[in-house]
Design a protein around this motif. Structure first.
Motif, PDB file in Angstrom:
ATOM      1  N   SER A   1      -7.894  -0.337  -5.784  1.00  0.00           N
ATOM      2  CA  SER A   1      -7.960   0.191  -4.733  1.00  0.00           C
ATOM      3  C   SER A   1      -9.132   1.117  -4.519  1.00  0.00           C
ATOM      4  O   SER A   1      -9.613   1.290  -3.276  1.00  0.00           O
ATOM      5  CB  SER A   1      -6.532   1.079  -4.481  1.00  0.00           C
ATOM      6  N   SER A   2      -9.494   1.604  -5.428  1.00  0.00           N
ATOM      7  CA  SER A   2     -10.780   2.668  -5.432  1.00  0.00           C
ATOM      8  C   SER A   2     -11.874   1.714  -5.310  1.00  0.00           C
ATOM      9  O   SER A   2     -12.942   1.942  -4.734  1.00  0.00           O
ATOM     10  CB  SER A   2     -10.994   3.271  -6.818  1.00  0.00           C
ATOM     11  N   ALA A   3     -11.924   0.259  -5.755  1.00  0.00           N
ATOM     12  CA  ALA A   3     -13.077  -0.607  -5.451  1.00  0.00           C
ATOM     13  C   ALA A   3     -13.154  -1.014  -3.977  1.00  0.00           C
ATOM     14  O   ALA A   3     -13.921  -2.119  -3.590  1.00  0.00           O
ATOM     15  CB  ALA A   3     -13.034  -1.830  -6.332  1.00  0.00           C
ATOM     16  N   GLY A   4     -11.961  -0.685  -3.043  1.00  0.00           N
ATOM     17  CA  GLY A   4     -12.054  -1.225  -1.780  1.00  0.00           C
ATOM     18  C   GLY A   4     -11.090  -2.421  -1.604  1.00  0.00           C
ATOM     19  O   GLY A   4     -10.999  -2.729  -0.387  1.00  0.00           O
ATOM     20  N   VAL A   5     -10.392  -2.969  -2.477  1.00  0.00           N
ATOM     21  CA  VAL A   5      -9.474  -3.979  -2.290  1.00  0.00           C
ATOM     22  C   VAL A   5      -8.058  -3.433  -1.619  1.00  0.00           C
ATOM     23  O   VAL A   5      -7.468  -2.183  -2.344  1.00  0.00           O
ATOM     24  CB  VAL A   5      -9.137  -4.448  -3.822  1.00  0.00           C
ATOM     25  N   PRO A   6      -7.556  -3.949  -0.409  1.00  0.00           N
ATOM     26  CA  PRO A   6      -6.794  -3.229   0.142  1.00  0.00           C
ATOM     27  C   PRO A   6      -5.290  -3.663  -0.258  1.00  0.00           C
ATOM     28  O   PRO A   6      -4.484  -4.613   0.009  1.00  0.00           O
ATOM     29  CB  PRO A   6      -6.722  -3.812   1.511  1.00  0.00           C
ATOM     30  N   VAL A   7      -4.858  -3.000  -1.534  1.00  0.00           N
ATOM     31  CA  VAL A   7      -3.729  -3.140  -2.340  1.00  0.00           C
ATOM     32  C   VAL A   7      -2.585  -2.097  -1.839  1.00  0.00           C
ATOM     33  O   VAL A   7      -3.017  -0.924  -1.693  1.00  0.00           O
ATOM     34  CB  VAL A   7      -3.727  -3.051  -3.803  1.00  0.00           C
ATOM     35  N   TYR A   8      -1.512  -2.589  -1.671  1.00  0.00           N
ATOM     36  CA  TYR A   8      -0.593  -1.654  -1.062  1.00  0.00           C
ATOM     37  C   TYR A   8       0.800  -1.753  -1.609  1.00  0.00           C
ATOM     38  O   TYR A   8       1.055  -2.634  -2.052  1.00  0.00           O
ATOM     39  CB  TYR A   8      -0.163  -1.929   0.614  1.00  0.00           C
ATOM     40  N   ALA A   9       1.479  -0.663  -1.759  1.00  0.00           N
ATOM     41  CA  ALA A   9       2.474  -0.509  -2.658  1.00  0.00           C
ATOM     42  C   ALA A   9       3.854  -0.309  -1.571  1.00  0.00           C
ATOM     43  O   ALA A   9       3.788   0.492  -0.528  1.00  0.00           O
ATOM     44  CB  ALA A   9       2.714   0.591  -3.421  1.00  0.00           C
ATOM     45  N   ASP A  10       5.081  -1.175  -1.534  1.00  0.00           N
ATOM     46  CA  ASP A  10       6.129  -0.982  -0.735  1.00  0.00           C
ATOM     47  C   ASP A  10       7.211  -0.517  -1.457  1.00  0.00           C
ATOM     48  O   ASP A  10       7.421  -0.952  -2.649  1.00  0.00           O
ATOM     49  CB  ASP A  10       6.364  -2.494  -0.173  1.00  0.00           C
ATOM     50  N   ARG A  11       7.776   0.605  -0.935  1.00  0.00           N
ATOM     51  CA  ARG A  11       9.002   1.246  -1.718  1.00  0.00           C
ATOM     52  C   ARG A  11      10.220   0.757  -1.624  1.00  0.00           C
ATOM     53  O   ARG A  11      10.310  -0.435  -0.790  1.00  0.00           O
ATOM     54  CB  ARG A  11       9.089   2.658  -1.513  1.00  0.00           C
ATOM     55  N   GLY A  12      11.254   1.061  -2.237  1.00  0.00           N
ATOM     56  CA  GLY A  12      12.500   0.484  -2.294  1.00  0.00           C
ATOM     57  C   GLY A  12      12.924  -0.538  -3.173  1.00  0.00           C
ATOM     58  O   GLY A  12      11.878  -1.164  -3.990  1.00  0.00           O
TER      59      GLY A  12
END
Length: 340
Positions: free
Chosen positions: A43-54
């Motif tokens: 994520s810090s390197a600019g890769v759009p990684v997202y975390a979904d909760r639940g």
């Protein structure tokens, strides 16, 4: 090391979609804490990684994000072309598709890995079937492959080892190519998945509808477990004691199998230690059956003598007597006159 792991994590998310931290940790063989750190680094390197909760959450990439195939090393790019098997691809009706994919792969690689991959293709060739035989006729491989891919039930007439052919409705989970022979892994009755030799399918018809393939079914793991069980529990159901003449070890390896013979030789010790005055060696060989062992050991001629079991000794004597009678009759016939 970490850079390679980060690339692997990225490709896992790209190819599989949403994955939980424990799933990623299992695939990468690291701790969950390490996965957290790696995701943060991406994520810090600019890769759009997202975390979904639940409960159904996990990590995923932004929809539409794709990384370009430019992280392959020369060795990795070259090794891809060792996986290219034109024979099996043609049997599955994918020869042209596989060739086109290979061309596209080459075109996508940078110049140096591309040259290494091209040399690998020019200098190494995989030919799966053995020398002695052209392989099975598999007229319904296409139907089986389509049933596997589309998750469609397959009605088949199957020639089993028993006295009668059987008709089954199968749910095929996968295809395995072993030693030039195609096997279908499928559920076709009570119990779990079983293996079916595709060449024994006499008729095949794709049925309407789809079946649910278990999400956690791992074809490679199933086959590994099946192959291990077959070798250790079902392939060899008996034992033969034989006396091997000096110098016949390589012939026996070729006839029976290297792993079996080497294990038996290691257990027997050096020639002469087992009381054989002729300098040979007495071996205990695992066998599938006495009839199969007779067929194999007759190929050894006088280089091997069967000592046990008594049933196999009698089968060998009967076969040798039949051969002696056959050739004795032939020697009494008048010679064929030469032409001209």
């Amino acid at each position: 090391m970490r850079a390679s792991r980060l690339l692997s994590l990225l490709l896992l998310l790209q190819t599989r979609g949403r994955m939980t931290a424990p799933e990623l940790a299992e695939e990468l063989e690291v701790s969950v804490r390490t996965v957290y750190r790696d995701v943060e680094a991406l994520s810090s390197a600019g890769v759009p990684v997202y975390a979904d909760r639940g409960p159904a959450g996990g990590y995923r990439l932004l929809d539409g994000y794709r990384t370009r195939l430019n992280g392959l090393t020369e060795a990795e790019a070259s090794s891809l072309f060792l996986a290219g098997m034109p024979g099996p691809a043609a049997q599955l009706g994918l020869a042209e598709v596989a060739a086109n994919a290979e061309l596209k792969m080459l075109a996508a690689l940078p110049p140096e890995p591309r040259s290494h991959a091209a040399r690998m293709r020019e200098r190494f060739h995989l030919d799966v079937p053995g020398w002695y035989g052209d392989g099975d006729e598999i007229p319904f491989l296409g139907e089986v492959a389509e049933a596997v891919w589309e998750q469609r039930p397959l009605r088949m007439t199957y020639r089993r080892w028993g006295p009668r052919d059987v008709e089954r409705v199968a749910h095929p989970y996968g295809l395995v190519l072993k030693g030039g022979v195609w096997y279908m892994v499928a559920v076709a009755g009570p119990g779990g998945p079983r293996t079916y030799r595709v060449s024994r399918i006499l008729q095949a018809e794709l049925l309407e509808g789809r079946f649910e393939r278990p999400g956690r079914f791992d074809l490679a793991a199933f086959w590994q477990e099946y192959a291990t069980d077959f070798r250790e529990r079902r392939m060899y159901n008996g034992e033969a004691v034989v006396r091997l003449t000096p110098g016949a070890e390589d012939l026996l390896r070729h006839t029976v199998g290297r792993e079996v013979v080497d294990t038996a030789l290691a257990a027997a010790g050096r020639p002469g230690e087992n009381g054989d005055e002729g300098g040979g060696v007495v071996l205990r060989l695992p066998i599938e059956s006495v009839t199969h062992a007779r067929w194999l050991l007759l190929r050894m001629g006088d280089r091997v003598e069967v000592l046990e079991p008594a049933e196999l000794v009698e089968l060998m004597r009967a076969a040798i007597a039949d051969l002696a009678a056959l050739y004795a009759v032939r020697t009494e016939r008048p010679p064929v006159p030469a032409e001209g």
